[in-house]
Design a protein around this motif. Structure first.
Motif, PDB file in Angstrom:
ATOM      1  N   LEU A  10       0.836  -1.212   0.000  1.00 54.68           N
ATOM      2  CA  LEU A  10       0.000   0.000   0.000  1.00 54.68           C
ATOM      3  C   LEU A  10       0.868   1.258   0.000  1.00 54.68           C
ATOM      4  O   LEU A  10       0.583   2.224  -0.711  1.00 54.68           O
ATOM      5  N   ALA A  14       1.043   4.207  -2.786  1.00 58.80           N
ATOM      6  CA  ALA A  14       0.916   5.643  -2.515  1.00 58.80           C
ATOM      7  C   ALA A  14       2.098   6.394  -3.103  1.00 58.80           C
ATOM      8  O   ALA A  14       1.942   7.471  -3.687  1.00 58.80           O
ATOM      9  N   PHE A  16       3.882   5.610  -5.782  1.00 60.71           N
ATOM     10  CA  PHE A  16       3.786   5.740  -7.237  1.00 60.71           C
ATOM     11  C   PHE A  16       2.729   6.759  -7.644  1.00 60.71           C
ATOM     12  O   PHE A  16       2.912   7.498  -8.619  1.00 60.71           O
ATOM     13  N   PHE A  17       1.622   6.812  -6.879  1.00 59.78           N
ATOM     14  CA  PHE A  17       0.632   7.858  -7.170  1.00 59.78           C
ATOM     15  C   PHE A  17       1.247   9.241  -6.978  1.00 59.78           C
ATOM     16  O   PHE A  17       1.031  10.153  -7.774  1.00 59.78           O
ATOM     17  N   ALA A  40       3.003   5.545 -13.996  1.00 55.97           N
ATOM     18  CA  ALA A  40       3.161   5.570 -12.537  1.00 55.97           C
ATOM     19  C   ALA A  40       1.834   5.298 -11.825  1.00 55.97           C
ATOM     20  O   ALA A  40       1.783   4.486 -10.895  1.00 55.97           O
ATOM     21  N   ASP A  41       0.750   5.927 -12.271  1.00 53.63           N
ATOM     22  CA  ASP A  41      -0.525   5.734 -11.580  1.00 53.63           C
ATOM     23  C   ASP A  41      -1.014   4.293 -11.702  1.00 53.63           C
ATOM     24  O   ASP A  41      -1.578   3.736 -10.760  1.00 53.63           O
ATOM     25  N   ASN A  42      -0.791   3.689 -12.869  1.00 54.08           N
ATOM     26  CA  ASN A  42      -1.246   2.310 -13.009  1.00 54.08           C
ATOM     27  C   ASN A  42      -0.460   1.365 -12.127  1.00 54.08           C
ATOM     28  O   ASN A  42      -1.021   0.428 -11.560  1.00 54.08           O
ATOM     29  N   LEU A  43       0.829   1.613 -12.017  1.00 52.91           N
ATOM     30  CA  LEU A  43       1.623   0.770 -11.129  1.00 52.91           C
ATOM     31  C   LEU A  43       1.180   0.985  -9.680  1.00 52.91           C
ATOM     32  O   LEU A  43       1.064   0.030  -8.902  1.00 52.91           O
ATOM     33  N   LEU A  45      -1.797   1.813  -8.651  1.00 51.15           N
ATOM     34  CA  LEU A  45      -3.065   1.097  -8.466  1.00 51.15           C
ATOM     35  C   LEU A  45      -2.816  -0.407  -8.340  1.00 51.15           C
ATOM     36  O   LEU A  45      -3.425  -1.073  -7.496  1.00 51.15           O
ATOM     37  N   VAL A  48      -1.639  -1.136  -4.831  1.00 47.09           N
ATOM     38  CA  VAL A  48      -2.739  -1.029  -3.865  1.00 47.09           C
ATOM     39  C   VAL A  48      -3.641  -2.256  -3.957  1.00 47.09           C
ATOM     40  O   VAL A  48      -4.011  -2.866  -2.940  1.00 47.09           O
ATOM     41  N   LEU A  49      -3.970  -2.659  -5.196  1.00 46.85           N
ATOM     42  CA  LEU A  49      -4.876  -3.802  -5.353  1.00 46.85           C
ATOM     43  C   LEU A  49      -4.241  -5.092  -4.840  1.00 46.85           C
ATOM     44  O   LEU A  49      -4.894  -5.899  -4.181  1.00 46.85           O
ATOM     45  N   TRP A  69      -7.762  -4.179 -11.990  1.00 48.82           N
ATOM     46  CA  TRP A  69      -6.508  -3.718 -12.590  1.00 48.82           C
ATOM     47  C   TRP A  69      -6.478  -3.797 -14.114  1.00 48.82           C
ATOM     48  O   TRP A  69      -6.231  -2.776 -14.772  1.00 48.82           O
ATOM     49  N   VAL A  72      -8.594  -1.076 -15.636  1.00 44.61           N
ATOM     50  CA  VAL A  72      -8.022   0.272 -15.597  1.00 44.61           C
ATOM     51  C   VAL A  72      -6.818   0.358 -16.528  1.00 44.61           C
ATOM     52  O   VAL A  72      -6.600   1.381 -17.179  1.00 44.61           O
TER      53      VAL A  72
ATOM     54  N   PHE B   5      -5.049   2.289   8.634  1.00 45.83           N
ATOM     55  CA  PHE B   5      -3.973   2.422   7.657  1.00 45.83           C
ATOM     56  C   PHE B   5      -4.545   2.628   6.257  1.00 45.83           C
ATOM     57  O   PHE B   5      -4.147   3.563   5.551  1.00 45.83           O
ATOM     58  N   ILE B   9      -4.182   5.977   3.834  1.00 47.59           N
ATOM     59  CA  ILE B   9      -3.690   5.949   2.447  1.00 47.59           C
ATOM     60  C   ILE B   9      -4.745   6.532   1.517  1.00 47.59           C
ATOM     61  O   ILE B   9      -4.437   7.306   0.594  1.00 47.59           O
ATOM     62  N   PHE B  12      -4.628  10.230   1.726  1.00 48.73           N
ATOM     63  CA  PHE B  12      -3.436  10.722   1.034  1.00 48.73           C
ATOM     64  C   PHE B  12      -3.688  10.770  -0.474  1.00 48.73           C
ATOM     65  O   PHE B  12      -3.377  11.768  -1.145  1.00 48.73           O
ATOM     66  N   LEU B  13      -4.269   9.692  -1.016  1.00 47.01           N
ATOM     67  CA  LEU B  13      -4.528   9.645  -2.458  1.00 47.01           C
ATOM     68  C   LEU B  13      -5.541  10.706  -2.864  1.00 47.01           C
ATOM     69  O   LEU B  13      -5.452  11.282  -3.950  1.00 47.01           O
ATOM     70  N   ASN B  16      -3.730  13.895  -3.115  1.00 44.74           N
ATOM     71  CA  ASN B  16      -2.946  13.776  -4.326  1.00 44.74           C
ATOM     72  C   ASN B  16      -3.791  14.073  -5.567  1.00 44.74           C
ATOM     73  O   ASN B  16      -3.380  14.789  -6.476  1.00 44.74           O
ATOM     74  N   THR B  42      -7.834   6.073 -12.510  1.00 40.41           N
ATOM     75  CA  THR B  42      -6.906   5.308 -11.670  1.00 40.41           C
ATOM     76  C   THR B  42      -7.002   5.699 -10.205  1.00 40.41           C
ATOM     77  O   THR B  42      -7.231   4.840  -9.350  1.00 40.41           O
ATOM     78  N   ALA B  46      -8.529   3.538  -7.009  1.00 42.33           N
ATOM     79  CA  ALA B  46      -7.701   3.195  -5.847  1.00 42.33           C
ATOM     80  C   ALA B  46      -8.354   3.667  -4.550  1.00 42.33           C
ATOM     81  O   ALA B  46      -8.415   2.924  -3.564  1.00 42.33           O
ATOM     82  N   ALA B  68     -13.933   2.725 -13.348  1.00 44.56           N
ATOM     83  CA  ALA B  68     -12.858   2.453 -14.303  1.00 44.56           C
ATOM     84  C   ALA B  68     -13.418   2.327 -15.709  1.00 44.56           C
ATOM     85  O   ALA B  68     -12.859   2.866 -16.678  1.00 44.56           O
TER      86      ALA B  68
ATOM     87  N   GLY C  72       6.946   1.963 -14.765  1.00 40.43           N
ATOM     88  CA  GLY C  72       6.498   2.811 -13.659  1.00 40.43           C
ATOM     89  C   GLY C  72       7.660   3.305 -12.824  1.00 40.43           C
ATOM     90  O   GLY C  72       7.731   4.491 -12.470  1.00 40.43           O
ATOM     91  N   VAL C  75       9.656   5.974 -14.821  1.00 41.03           N
ATOM     92  CA  VAL C  75       9.035   7.289 -14.966  1.00 41.03           C
ATOM     93  C   VAL C  75       8.951   7.979 -13.602  1.00 41.03           C
ATOM     94  O   VAL C  75       9.081   9.206 -13.509  1.00 41.03           O
TER      95      VAL C  75
END
Lengths: 100, 91, 156
Positions: A10, A14, A16-17, A40-43, A45, A48-49, A69, A72, B5, B9, B12-13, B16, B42, B46, B68, C72, C75
Motif C-alpha cells: 500500500l 501511494a 507511485f501515485f 506511474a498511476d497504473n503501477l 493502483l 494497492v490492489l 486492474w 483500468v 492504515f 492511504i 493521502f490519495l 494527491n 486510476t 484506488a 474504471a 512505472g 518514470v
C-alpha cells in the motif's frame, strides 16, 4: 507477516501515485505528462490492489479486486493513446530539450 | 489497525488527486485538461477499493469497477468527438 | 469455431462468478448476462478474429507485468529528477505485425512500457513519443513485438 507485506504494498502504491502527480506538475508537455500518469498511476493502483487482495476475506473477493486492474490498464492505455493521437492531430508540438 | 492504515492511504490519495486535478485544469492545452479522465479512472478506483477495505464493504469494489469502465469510455469518447469540433473551428 | 465460442462463454460466466462474489443463487441472471455478452461479442468481433494462443498467455502476461513495473519505476525516477532528466523525441518505426488485433494491442501496450507512448498508427508504421531518446527504444519495441507475435502464434 502478510499484514506487513500488505502495508508495504500500500505504501509503495501511494508512492507511485505521488510520483505520477509530481510528474504531472514537473513535466513540460502533454506527451510526457501522459507517460507519467499512464505508467506511474497504473503501477500505484496495481500495488494497492495487490496489497488489499492479500487482506481480502475470501479468494473470490481477492480475484474481484485484481479484476479492477486489467480494466483500468486497458482504459489508461486506450485513453492515453487517444489523447496523444488527438494532441498530435491538433498540432501540439512536443517539448524539446533546451526549450523553457 | 489495517482499517486506519487503509483509510489514511485513501486520504493521502485523495489529496494527491486534488493537487493533480488543479494542475491538469490549469492546462495550458485542452489535451492537458483531458488528463483528468486518466486521473479519475486510476486514483478514483484506488480510493474506492481502499475505502472498501477500510470498512465500506465489497459493494464499493463494484463502484470502482464501474468508475474504471466509465473513465475508459468517457476518455475515448472525448478524444474522438469533443476535439473534432474544436479542430473544425480552427480550420 | 465452436471451440472459440465455448471458451468465450466460459470466460463470461467466470467473470460473472467473480462479480457476484462466488454466490450461485443468482444463476438465472448469470445465464442472461452471459448470453447478452455473447451477443455483444459476436456483434463486435465478427468474423471471429484470429484467436490468441492460450499457451502463450502466461508468458505474455509475465512479460507485460514485468515491463509495466519497469516503466512505472523509470518514470517515477524521472519525475523526481525533474525535466532536466528528459530528452523527449517523436520517432517513427516500421511495424512488422499484421494489421488488426496484434497492432492495436501493441500500440496500446506501448503506453505502459518503459519510456514509450504510442502517438499514431498508420499503414506501414508507428509513431512514438519517447521520454528519453538515449534509451534503447527500438530494442524495447522489438521485444514487445516479439512477445505479441508469440502470443498470436505464427502467421499461416
Amino acid at each position: 507477516m502478510l499484514d506487513w507485506l500488505a502495508m508495504v504494498l500500500l505504501l509503495a502504491g501511494a508512492f507511485f501515485f505521488l510520483a505520477g502527480t509530481v510528474g504531472l506538475l514537473r513535466f513540460p508537455d502533454v506527451y510526457s505528462r501522459l507517460h507519467a500518469l499512464a505508467k506511474a498511476d497504473n503501477l500505484g493502483l496495481g500495488c494497492v490492489l495487490m496489497g488489499l487482495s492479500l487482506q481480502a476475506e475470501s479468494l473470490v473477493t481477492a480475484l474481484k479486486l485484481l479484476l479492477v486492474w486489467p480494466l483500468v490498464l486497458a482504459a489508461s492505455a486506450g485513453v492515453g493513446f487517444a489523447i496523444a493521437r488527438r494532441a498530435r492531430a491538433l498540432g501540439i508540438q512536443p517539448w524539446r530539450k533546451g526549450e523553457p | 489497525m489495517m482499517n486506519t492504515f487503509a483509510l489514511s492511504i485513501a486520504l493521502f490519495l485523495l489529496g494527491n488527486l486534488v493537487v493533480a486535478l488543479v494542475a491538469a485544469a490549469r492546462g495550458p492545452t485542452p489535451a492537458d485538461r483531458m488528463l483528468m479522465a486518466l486521473l479519475f479512472g486510476t486514483t478514483g478506483a484506488a480510493v474506492l477499493v481502499l475505502l472498501a477495505a477500510a470498512g465500506g464493504g465489497t459493494p464499493l469494489i463494484d463502484v470502482a469497477l464501474v468508475l474504471a469502465l466509465l473513465a475508459a469510455i468517457g476518455g475515448i469518447a472525448f478524444a474522438k468527438r469533443a476535439w473534432r469540433t474544436e479542430e473544425d473551428d480552427r480550420a | 469455431m465452436i471451440r472459440i465460442f465455448a471458451l468465450r462463454a466460459l470466460l463470461f460466466a467466470g467473470l460473472w462468478w467473480i462479480l457476484a462474489e462466488g454466490r450461485t443463487d443468482g444463476w438465472p441472471l448469470c445465464v442472461v448476462a452471459t448470453a447478452a455478452a455473447m451477443w455483444a461479442s459476436t456483434r463486435l468481433w465478427f468474423p471471429a478474429p484470429k484467436p490468441i494462443r492460450l499457451a502463450g498467455l502466461p508468458g505474455f502476461l509475465c512479460y507485460f507485468l514485468w515491463n509495466s513495473i519497469r516503466g512505472g519505476v523509470q518514470v517515477a525516477h524521472m519525475a523526481l529528477r525533474g525535466r532536466t532528466s528528459l530528452q523527449p523525441a517523436l520517432i517513427e518505426l516500421a511495424v512488422t505485425l499484421p494489421p488488426g488485433g496484434a497492432r492495436v494491442l501493441m500500440v496500446n501496450a506501448l503506453s505502459l512500457m518503459p519510456g514509450t507512448l504510442g502517438v499514431d498508427l498508420h499503414e506501414t508504421g508507428l509513431r512514438l513519443h519517447v521520454l528519453d531518446d538515449r534509451l534503447p527504444i527500438e530494442a524495447e519495441v522489438r521485444a514487445l513485438e516479439a512477445a505479441i507475435t508469440t502470443l498470436f502464434g505464427k502467421q499461416p
